[in-house]
Design an enzyme around this catalytic site. Structure first.
Site, PDB file in Angstrom:
ATOM      1  N   GLU A 156       0.829  -1.210   0.000  1.00 11.11           N
ATOM      2  CA  GLU A 156       0.000   0.000   0.000  1.00 11.11           C
ATOM      3  C   GLU A 156       0.861   1.257   0.000  1.00 11.11           C
ATOM      4  OE1 GLU A 156      -2.669  -0.419   3.275  1.00 11.11           O
ATOM      5  OE2 GLU A 156      -3.963  -1.869   2.234  1.00 11.11           O
ATOM      6  N   HIS A 189     -10.175   1.779  -0.341  1.00  8.57           N
ATOM      7  CA  HIS A 189     -10.578   0.924   0.777  1.00  8.57           C
ATOM      8  C   HIS A 189     -12.096   0.830   0.930  1.00  8.57           C
ATOM      9  CE1 HIS A 189      -6.386   0.902   1.795  1.00  8.57           C
ATOM     10  NE2 HIS A 189      -6.604   0.078   2.792  1.00  8.57           N
TER      11      HIS A 189
END
Length: 284
Positions: A156, A189
């Protein structure tokens, strides 16, 4: 006389358009890679974890190619490597590992004190485990731990920080890029919300609280993943509420006081991505 100005404005707008679209495509690629595997199993199932880890590791490995493609598409030319633009370099490595982590620990002073108050033995055990080889072996064998503490932070940060900051700096400048990149991270997300609602795992209010993550260096990301969100509600109901709230407040205040001194570029050396800024001498 006006034509050169119009051409300049058009070039800037085109560059911004290219930067934003490139970030969106990269975010979609990262999230999309999680769903190439068809499965009805929950996300914490070892099989699902292994497949998804393989997918995001592949995307992270390809992120330098994405930055290279963006640079060609946006006609960006710099005399540093793609890896340096993405923040992968040896200069200032030790301060980059230790100082941001220290800031994260300071910020979590309240929760750490909270944990020590409620379970002194457990807190001591955690400290002992940090230096115990057998404990680390056990962690490495745990698929959930590997995902949360290693694979997720590395991939990420590499994709949403390392790759996207160079794409955003030419358009938004260093400061704007720092505040814009987390937006792509947050949007990426949202799939957690959809997934957890599909499995009826949590209420919507709880899901929205835990869907976001702190954007930072990999070690800070990993540390924050291990700590989770501070439980302020529990602190307010604690028998030693005053002392506990004081530790929470001190953590925030110390974080604010130490933020700029510990993030001074002096510790980390030159910042290659600043070369992409419209005015690097004033912005960085």
């Amino acid at each position: 006389m006006l034509e050169p100005e119009h051409v300049l404005v058009r070039q800037v707008h085109t560059k911004c358009w290219v930067c934003v679209v490139s970030c969106l495509l990269l975010a979609c690629l990262y999230v999309g890679s999680l769903y190439v595997w068809k499965s009805s199993l929950p996300r914490d199932h070892p099989t699902v974890i292994k497949r998804r880890c393989a997918s995001v590791l592949l995307v992270a490995a390809l992120s330098p190619v994405a930055v290279k493609a963006w640079a060609h598409w946006a006609e960006i030319r710099v005399n540093v490597s793609v890896w340096e633009l993405m923040g992968v370099r040896m200069e200032g490595f030790i301060p980059a590992v230790t100082l941001p982590l220290l800031l994260a620990v300071v910020f979590y002073l309240g929760p750490l004190v909270h944990s020590a108050m409620d379970n002194p033995g457990g807190f001591t055990l955690e400290l002992h485990s940090a230096f115990d080889v057998q404990s680390w072996r056990s962690c490495v064998g745990d698929a959930v731990w590997l995902r949360d503490q290693v694979v997720a932070p590395v991939t990420e940060e590499l994709v949403f920080r390392g790759a996207m900051l160079p794409m955003l700096v030419p358009c938004a400048g260093p400061t704007g890029a720092i505040f814009t990149a987390p937006l792509f991270f947050g949007v990426a997300h949202l799939h957690h919300v959809i997934e957890q609602r599909r499995l009826h795992k949590e209420s919507m209010s709880v899901i929205l609280l835990v869907a976001g993550h702190v954007v930072g260096a990999v070690v800070c990301h990993s540390f924050c993943n291990s700590q989770g969100l501070p439980d302020i509600g529990s602190a307010l109901r604690h028998p030693q509420r005053s002392a506990l709230l004081f530790s929470y407040l001190m953590g925030v205040l110390l974080f604010v006081v130490l933020l700029f001194p510990l993030t001074d570029p002096f510790f980390y050396g030159t910042i290659p991505v600043c070369r992409l800024a419209p005015a690097p001498e004033s912005a960085c």
